[in-house]
Design a protein around this motif. Sequence first.
Motif, PDB file in Angstrom:
ATOM      1  N   TYR A   1      32.419  36.795  33.087  1.00  0.00           N
ATOM      2  CA  TYR A   1      31.368  36.562  34.069  1.00  0.00           C
ATOM      3  C   TYR A   1      30.032  36.430  33.363  1.00  0.00           C
ATOM      4  CZ  TYR A   1      34.814  38.231  37.431  1.00  0.00           C
ATOM      5  OH  TYR A   1      35.944  38.388  38.179  1.00  0.00           O
TER       6      TYR A   1
ATOM      7  N   THR B   1      38.881  37.332  33.230  1.00  0.00           N
ATOM      8  CA  THR B   1      37.736  36.465  33.522  1.00  0.00           C
ATOM      9  C   THR B   1      36.525  36.896  32.703  1.00  0.00           C
ATOM     10  OG1 THR B   1      38.533  36.547  35.799  1.00  0.00           O
ATOM     11  CG2 THR B   1      36.445  35.442  35.435  1.00  0.00           C
TER      12      THR B   1
ATOM     13  N   GLU C   1      28.804  35.438  37.883  1.00  0.00           N
ATOM     14  CA  GLU C   1      29.658  34.304  38.228  1.00  0.00           C
ATOM     15  C   GLU C   1      30.624  34.022  37.085  1.00  0.00           C
ATOM     16  OE1 GLU C   1      29.423  32.046  40.986  1.00  0.00           O
ATOM     17  OE2 GLU C   1      28.214  33.668  41.858  1.00  0.00           O
ATOM     18  N   PRO C   2      31.863  33.627  37.402  1.00  0.00           N
ATOM     19  CA  PRO C   2      32.772  33.247  36.322  1.00  0.00           C
ATOM     20  C   PRO C   2      32.173  32.110  35.491  1.00  0.00           C
ATOM     21  CG  PRO C   2      33.965  33.406  38.386  1.00  0.00           C
ATOM     22  CD  PRO C   2      32.507  33.536  38.730  1.00  0.00           C
TER      23      PRO C   2
END
Lengths: 247, 235, 121
Positions: free
Chosen positions: B59, B57, B63-64
């Motif tokens: 970020y 992921t 937040e992604p």
Amino acid sequence: MKNLIKYEFRKTWNTKMIILGIAAFAEVAFLVSLYLNLEEINGLSIFALTMLAFGGVMFIGIQSVLTMHQDMNTRQGYMLYMTPNSCFKILGGKVLENGLSIFAAGAFFFALGALDVTLLVAHLGQLQELINVVNSFAKQLSMELPLNAEFFGLLALNFLCTWLNVVNTAYLADVVATCLLSGKKHNGWIGLLLFLVISGAMSALQQAITKGMAWQPMLIWDAVIALACAAVMYAATAFLMDRHLSV
Amino acid sequence: MLRSEELTKAFGAKTAVDHVNLRLEAGHICAMLGPNGSGKTTWMKMAAGLCKPTSGTVYFEGEPVGVNSRASIAYMSTEPYFYTWMTLKDVGRYYGDFFADYSAERYRELLDRFELEEGLKTKTLSSGMMAKAKIAVTLARDAKVWMLDEPFNGIDLVARDRIKEAIISAAAPDKLLLMSSHLVEEMESIADRAVFLRKGKLIKEVDIDTERAETGCSIADEYRRIYGGQEEEDA
Amino acid sequence: MEFNASSPIWMQVTTRIKTDMVTGRLPPGAKLPGGRDLALQYTINPNTAARVYQELEKEGLVEIRRGMGTYVTETPERLEALRSEMACEAMEDYLERMAALGFSRAEAITRISQEDEHAQE
């Protein structure tokens, strides 16, 4: 959303203008030949307008699918997918723009057709004769078709909704081929196969539901089912794009 | 500010980005270095939310990355991506229509600095003009993160200085500038941090001036040391 | 400005500004460009530019006046001291390089006075 629709229209307005241009040319040919009683040219222009009405509406849909394909497979896609809009909105913009264009084109050609038929009748006074010919032909096929404005209106609506559904099904097939099967062999053919299977299933569904109905409810139900299917296609396509699309 | 965790992207059998853990903080101009095919572009495209990772992921501010981060991260791809029907004025309008942080005034100012006319059609731009136009419209956004993929490609020496000036002007304590390049010398003076990628893997992260002070090595020296003898990999 | 690869950029810019102070190109009390302008002038990272002023301030060569800007010190003794520090560095540098060529300190000093006589003739 307004801006997404605006730019979807901007990407495709060239061909829409070309269709309008050809229609204007054919219409002028129709009017002039009608006035001067040039029967051959008149017949030809009626044929051209009829073809253009169907071809134009269909081409608007096809072009939308091609634009969608380009937006997923070329650098131009960055322009669209770098904007802070979800795939649901981006695809929504495409579907709405295309739907509006298809219905606007449909309404335009329908109105033009009604006008031209009225003029033709006024000029020749032969409409009843024409209807009788078509009706006797229909009777041979043991169908009872009411050749009035309502019938043609519903038929046109049915055609437009069905076509919108076909376009949305093509979006889904393209997204499956591009996102889920990217890099796989024959992904284009698999996409095409998927398109045919879904289209077949949907028309089977339509037939099952409208079986035995009179023409009026049948045309309305057909259109409603097509619109409902189009909505399902939209949601499925946007969902797949949201999770899997890489441009 | 921008962080990738175990970020991986595979294209068939080839792994373009391979379990990259990278943390980039605001207030820096960071150079992402490596030969073609080392994974710079793919990393950036994933951080821009244009490309979905195979695993891992990215970020942005915890937040992604996704739809929301695109409003704050301005990405410039190395390839031309404007619609072919656009003039440079249309390009500016497009950014204005979609990005709340875009300034038309700043765009005009940058076009002036790069000696580009608003009326030019993007279809007719030379590669150098296109490269400058892309930078102008990207830096016209008051984004929190700018990611510029190969900003000096195809640009002549004089224009390179103009671009560096524009980049320095954009830098601020609450902003992050990430630039990829294989033209290491161009990055040397304006970047203060450098990350080295090789075959999709993160090889090294350095503070450029600390590196010079401690080892007497410039990042160009470092680059030669890391990639020495290695020609360009398959893109 | 071209930077050499072996020493930190902030150090190279600092040396350049010190040279300007000693030669009077930057006279006592002169206002120096803001951090960003310095970065633009030398095409360097803004953090590097900030570091340059921090170092100069640490050495008492500039005064950072809050909200006003950065000024060259007006203490003549400090500038005089800088001048001799830099002269020392230049001499050390010369002696080191001569040593590398195999000259002793005494030889190096003799060579330079000979060179001076030649130049005067």
